[in-house]
Write an enzyme that holds these catalytic residues in place. Structure first.
Site, mmCIF file in Angstrom:
data_model
loop_
_atom_site.group_PDB
_atom_site.id
_atom_site.type_symbol
_atom_site.label_atom_id
_atom_site.label_comp_id
_atom_site.label_asym_id
_atom_site.label_seq_id
_atom_site.Cartn_x
_atom_site.Cartn_y
_atom_site.Cartn_z
ATOM 1 N N ASN A 1 -2.698 12.919 -4.367
ATOM 2 C CA ASN A 1 -3.799 13.494 -4.534
ATOM 3 C C ASN A 1 -4.562 14.816 -4.055
ATOM 4 O O ASN A 1 -4.464 15.830 -4.981
ATOM 5 C CB ASN A 1 -4.939 12.514 -4.798
ATOM 6 C CG ASN A 1 -4.325 11.099 -5.411
ATOM 7 O OD1 ASN A 1 -4.495 12.118 -6.349
ATOM 8 N ND2 ASN A 1 -5.118 10.475 -5.079
ATOM 9 N N ASP B 1 0.889 -1.661 -0.253
ATOM 10 C CA ASP B 1 -0.213 -0.256 -0.153
ATOM 11 C C ASP B 1 1.353 1.730 0.206
ATOM 12 O O ASP B 1 1.482 1.366 0.588
ATOM 13 C CB ASP B 1 -1.050 -0.126 1.093
ATOM 14 C CG ASP B 1 -1.950 0.813 0.773
ATOM 15 O OD1 ASP B 1 -2.559 0.630 0.601
ATOM 16 O OD2 ASP B 1 -1.572 2.294 1.640
ATOM 17 N N ILE B 2 0.842 2.567 -0.575
ATOM 18 C CA ILE B 2 1.461 3.478 -1.149
ATOM 19 C C ILE B 2 0.771 4.395 0.239
ATOM 20 O O ILE B 2 -0.048 4.559 0.636
ATOM 21 C CB ILE B 2 1.699 3.992 -2.160
ATOM 22 C CG1 ILE B 2 1.623 3.316 -3.384
ATOM 23 C CG2 ILE B 2 1.960 5.589 -2.439
ATOM 24 C CD1 ILE B 2 1.199 3.507 -4.986
ATOM 25 N N ASP C 1 -1.290 9.882 -10.567
ATOM 26 C CA ASP C 1 -1.325 8.436 -11.187
ATOM 27 C C ASP C 1 0.844 8.133 -11.649
ATOM 28 O O ASP C 1 0.590 7.178 -11.911
ATOM 29 C CB ASP C 1 -1.459 9.009 -12.807
ATOM 30 C CG ASP C 1 -3.236 8.789 -12.996
ATOM 31 O OD1 ASP C 1 -4.279 8.436 -11.953
ATOM 32 O OD2 ASP C 1 -3.989 8.965 -13.010
ATOM 33 N N GLU D 1 -4.729 2.041 -4.898
ATOM 34 C CA GLU D 1 -2.848 2.664 -4.202
ATOM 35 C C GLU D 1 -2.222 0.822 -4.146
ATOM 36 O O GLU D 1 -1.435 1.247 -3.734
ATOM 37 C CB GLU D 1 -3.008 3.896 -3.415
ATOM 38 C CG GLU D 1 -3.372 3.234 -2.250
ATOM 39 C CD GLU D 1 -4.395 4.326 -1.710
ATOM 40 O OE1 GLU D 1 -5.091 4.034 -0.769
ATOM 41 O OE2 GLU D 1 -5.304 3.678 -2.580
#
Length: 242
Positions: free
Chosen positions: A100, A92-93, A109, A135
């Site tokens: 964002n 998971d980022i 993106d 993500e």
């Protein structure tokens, strides 16, 4: 202005569907197909191209969730038959919403594509990296002995940590990920949901302990759950899952 005809000949549904298929292939970058249009080789290339598109994430080019779930089912069956170890990593980022919110979805993106590139660079041809959510990523690593699991997970995490996203003249953005991992039970008829749940638990542990770290189950699971016992013996008793 001339009058419109009262009726038009019906369109050929097969021709319309083929036109749509060719548009999809062209949009994905597949302009040239082998063989003469309508030939067996040409039609097979159309089918192969559509299958490839349906299994790929459009943004990253990695396997999509559908392909990931199919591969997970196959790997569960393989481990149950062969007993070979298989590792599932969930990634998971970290703080992706901030990216964002502060920099916009175009930069978001870019971050997602950068993580996907790192995954593709770090895994073997036999492994399957996938984007399974916004993500969220996953990697299935067949025949990955427990002695190497932590090393593999750390290599991926460190490779992503070294990545720098640049946009415009001033933006230089670092990326980190949290990684959780679990091994499929060997010689046991388990389920993808149980395997994924155990890997997710380790991912949550990595995030709760500060993010930008890897957490794997200390040892491959040797205990068989009640649900897995039911799958193993072909029946599940009502009280087994309580």
């Amino acid at each position: 202005m001339s009058a419109l005809p009262e009726s038009l000949p019906p369109a050929d549904p097969a021709a319309l569907q083929l036109d749509r298929a060719l548009q999809l292939l062209q949009q994905s970058g597949r302009d040239a197909l082998p063989g003469a249009p309508g030939s067996a080789a040409w039609l097979q290339a159309v089918i192969d191209g559509l299958c490839e598109i349906s299994s790929r994430d459009a943004l990253t080019g990695l396997s999509n969730r559908r392909a990931f779930e199919a591969a997970l089912n196959r790997e569960i069956d393989r481990v149950a038959r062969s007993g070979e170890p298989a590792l599932l990593l969930m990634l998971d980022i970290d703080h992706f919403k901030r990216v964002n919110d502060h920099h916009g979805h175009i930069v978001g993106d870019q971050v997602i594509r950068a993580v996907a590139e790192c995954l593709a660079e770090c895994v073997r041809p036999m492994d399957l990296p996938a984007r399974i959510g916004g993500e969220e990523f996953a990697v299935i690593l067949p025949n990955c002995p427990p002695a190497f699991g932590q090393t593999v997970a750390e290599r991926i995490r460190q490779r992503i940590e070294q990545k720098v996203i640049t946009a415009g003249l001033s933006l230089r953005l670092g990326i980190t990920v949290s990684v959780g991992g679990a091994y499929a039970p060997q010689w046991v008829r388990s389920t993808p949901a149980l395997w994924t749940e155990r890997a997710d638990l380790q991912l949550y542990r990595a995030k709760s302990e500060g993010r930008n770290r890897t957490c794997l189950e200390p040892t491959p699971v040797s205990n068989v759950s009640a649900e897995e016992k039911g799958l193993l013996f072909g029946t599940t008793m009502p009280g087994d899952l309580e």
